[in-house]
Design an enzyme around this catalytic site. Structure first.
Site, mmCIF file in Angstrom:
data_model
loop_
_atom_site.group_PDB
_atom_site.id
_atom_site.type_symbol
_atom_site.label_atom_id
_atom_site.label_comp_id
_atom_site.label_asym_id
_atom_site.label_seq_id
_atom_site.Cartn_x
_atom_site.Cartn_y
_atom_site.Cartn_z
ATOM 1 N N TYR A 49 0.801 -1.277 0.226
ATOM 2 C CA TYR A 49 -0.008 0.137 0.071
ATOM 3 C C TYR A 49 0.912 1.320 -0.042
ATOM 4 O O TYR A 49 0.346 2.406 -0.331
ATOM 5 C CB TYR A 49 -1.061 -0.089 1.078
ATOM 6 C CG TYR A 49 -2.083 -1.055 1.296
ATOM 7 C CD1 TYR A 49 -2.300 -2.034 0.154
ATOM 8 C CD2 TYR A 49 -2.974 -1.165 2.127
ATOM 9 C CE1 TYR A 49 -3.094 -2.750 0.169
ATOM 10 C CE2 TYR A 49 -3.924 -2.031 2.252
ATOM 11 C CZ TYR A 49 -4.102 -3.105 1.324
ATOM 12 O OH TYR A 49 -5.022 -3.802 1.269
ATOM 13 N N LYS A 88 3.781 -15.463 3.110
ATOM 14 C CA LYS A 88 3.687 -16.113 1.682
ATOM 15 C C LYS A 88 5.051 -16.324 1.507
ATOM 16 O O LYS A 88 5.736 -16.223 0.446
ATOM 17 C CB LYS A 88 3.016 -15.638 0.823
ATOM 18 C CG LYS A 88 2.560 -16.195 -0.483
ATOM 19 C CD LYS A 88 1.496 -17.452 -0.067
ATOM 20 C CE LYS A 88 1.217 -18.085 -1.576
ATOM 21 N NZ LYS A 88 0.714 -19.367 -1.316
ATOM 22 N N ASP A 97 -2.621 -18.211 2.576
ATOM 23 C CA ASP A 97 -3.828 -19.211 1.918
ATOM 24 C C ASP A 97 -4.298 -19.995 3.183
ATOM 25 O O ASP A 97 -5.688 -20.388 3.018
ATOM 26 C CB ASP A 97 -3.374 -19.582 0.775
ATOM 27 C CG ASP A 97 -2.052 -20.156 0.669
ATOM 28 O OD1 ASP A 97 -1.422 -20.064 1.639
ATOM 29 O OD2 ASP A 97 -1.758 -20.981 -0.204
ATOM 30 N N ASP A 112 -5.227 -6.768 6.104
ATOM 31 C CA ASP A 112 -6.368 -6.166 5.420
ATOM 32 C C ASP A 112 -7.461 -7.090 5.101
ATOM 33 O O ASP A 112 -8.698 -7.123 5.558
ATOM 34 C CB ASP A 112 -6.076 -5.341 4.396
ATOM 35 C CG ASP A 112 -7.270 -4.301 4.072
ATOM 36 O OD1 ASP A 112 -8.285 -4.126 4.709
ATOM 37 O OD2 ASP A 112 -7.091 -3.756 2.787
ATOM 38 N N ASP A 148 -10.837 -8.718 7.792
ATOM 39 C CA ASP A 148 -12.319 -8.601 7.648
ATOM 40 C C ASP A 148 -12.920 -9.921 7.779
ATOM 41 O O ASP A 148 -13.891 -10.229 8.298
ATOM 42 C CB ASP A 148 -12.290 -8.322 5.934
ATOM 43 C CG ASP A 148 -12.683 -6.579 6.073
ATOM 44 O OD1 ASP A 148 -12.165 -5.907 7.123
ATOM 45 O OD2 ASP A 148 -13.183 -6.171 5.190
#
Ligand code: NAD
Length: 360
Positions: free
Chosen positions: A142, A191, A223, A247, A251
């Site tokens: 970001y 990852k 994942d 992020d 959620d």
């Protein structure tokens, strides 16, 4: 204790939910003998209307001078058409940057009274959900370079993901410190089978873990983590991860605990000062109708007491008051089951204040 709190009510339901959180903080002050000074300051759509910018300099100064910031929510359809550089969210991003808030904490906890609001299978929810997501907030993709260019005759977009050692080490320390006060287990999510940033992340996390021998560390690919959160969330205590993964996972975590209206968040930097807010937005569809659930904002105020003011007993008292009100069967519209008559925002605030002040 005397503390100054910058208060940003913001837009939509922001003013209503913040009002109830302030009422609860006042009840805490009365019961425990503290004084909280509130400095109201505009940010978001209301600030654009008043002064043409989402975060006026005066508001920024007020926040930087305060011991902490309590925020409702900003934004709404009225400001959807404003130029991108003055959108309400820009105010929030600038405030986070100016306060150097690099750690975002989101507790994911299911209240036993709200098992029925959990979208997971009953036997999974019954095992309990109580973990803390620690997300790196001002690094990664970001904040890397972004570009779109014409390459070989077609548009090509690039976003750069980068992490340096100090950015990883400081967020790791936040996670390990918090785990020490909980069940002493950290899951670091990355990852590392694909990304260089993740391989560095893993190395620095392992180095930092050596400073906290009492905390157990394990690594998990992102994942797999998204799957495990649904398969068996009871396995997690503290999850630490980088900005983009955090992020998305936070959620997911908020959804498995029931309603969006119940979940607080804290953003912290180097000092004790933080920014505390519910995770939801300004809910323009229910603004001004006394329908909003103020619990997420009230629990954000409890996080402020715990993490910024060092008042864990006061924070526990607020959380117990919320539980007692839920135990008594009161629900706002977002968590009421069909057939249940929901209480409004003001009444929910009143009930929590009463539970707080009437506790033995
Ligand atoms: P939202 O979170 O505002 O609302 C989503 C749904 O959840 C709506 O149906 C709403 O009524 C409901 N809801 C949200 N909070 C609730 C509460 N406390 N009690 C009961 N119901 C609640 O998300 P959105 O509709 O996508 O966004 C609305 C505006 O908020 C947008 O302008 C968006 O940019 C902004 N936003 C701001 C923040 C922030 O200030 N941190 C965060 C997210 C979105």
């Amino acid at each position: 204790m005397k503390k100054t709190i910058a208060v940003i009510r913001g837009d939509g339901i922001g003013p209503e939910i913040v009002e109830e959180a302030i009422g609860v903080l006042d009840a805490v002050a009365l019961r425990f003998g503290h004084t909280f000074f509130y400095r109201e300051t505009p940010m978001g759509g209301c600030a654009i209307d008043a002064s043409g910018v989402p975060l006026p300099e005066e508001s920024l100064k007020t926040c930087l001078a305060a011991d902490s910031v309590l925020l409702g929510a900003v934004g709404g359809p009225k400001w959807d058409g404003v130029p991108p550089e003055i959108r309400p969210e820009r105010g929030l991003l600038r405030l986070r940057g100016a306060m150097k808030l690099y750690a975002n904490l989101r507790p994911a906890r299911i209240f036993p009274q709200l098992f029925s609001a959990c979208p997971l299978r009953e036997d999974i929810a019954a095992k309990g959900i109580d973990f803390l997501m620690v997300r790196e907030l001002i690094g990664g993709v970001y904040f890397g370079n972004h570009s779109t260019e014409l390459r070989d005759g077609e548009q090509t977009a690039t976003d750069v993901m980068s992490y340096s050692e100090h950015e990883i080490r400081r967020i790791a320390r936040v996670a390990f410190r918090l785990a020490r006060e909980r069940r002493r287990r950290v899951t670091s999510v990355d990852k590392a089978n694909v990304l260089d940033t993740s391989r560095l992340w893993r190395r620095i996390i392992e180095e930092t873990a050596a400073e906290y021998p009492e905390v157990e560390l394990r690594h998990m690919y992102v994942d797999n983590c998204s799957m495990q959160l649904i398969r068996d969330p009871s396995q997690f205590d503290v999850i630490v991860t980088e900005n983009l993964f955090g992020d998305i996972l936070s959620d997911e975590a908020s959804q498995i605990t029931g309603s969006i209206g119940m979940i607080p968040s804290a953003s912290l930097g180097e000092g004790s000062r933080g920014l505390y807010e519910p995770i939801h937005g300004s809910a323009p569809d229910i603004a001004g109708q006394d329908k909003a659930n103020p619990i997420g904002t009230i629990l954000a105020a409890a996080m402020m007491l715990r993490h910024s003011f060092g008042l864990p007993a006061e924070a526990d008292a607020v959380e117990r008051a919320v539980e007692r009100v839920l135990e008594a069967g009161y629900r706002c519209g977002d968590i009421a089951r069909s057939g249940e008559r929901p209480v409004g925002c003001r009444k929910m605030g009143r009930l929590i204040r009463k539970a707080l002040t009437s506790e033995d």
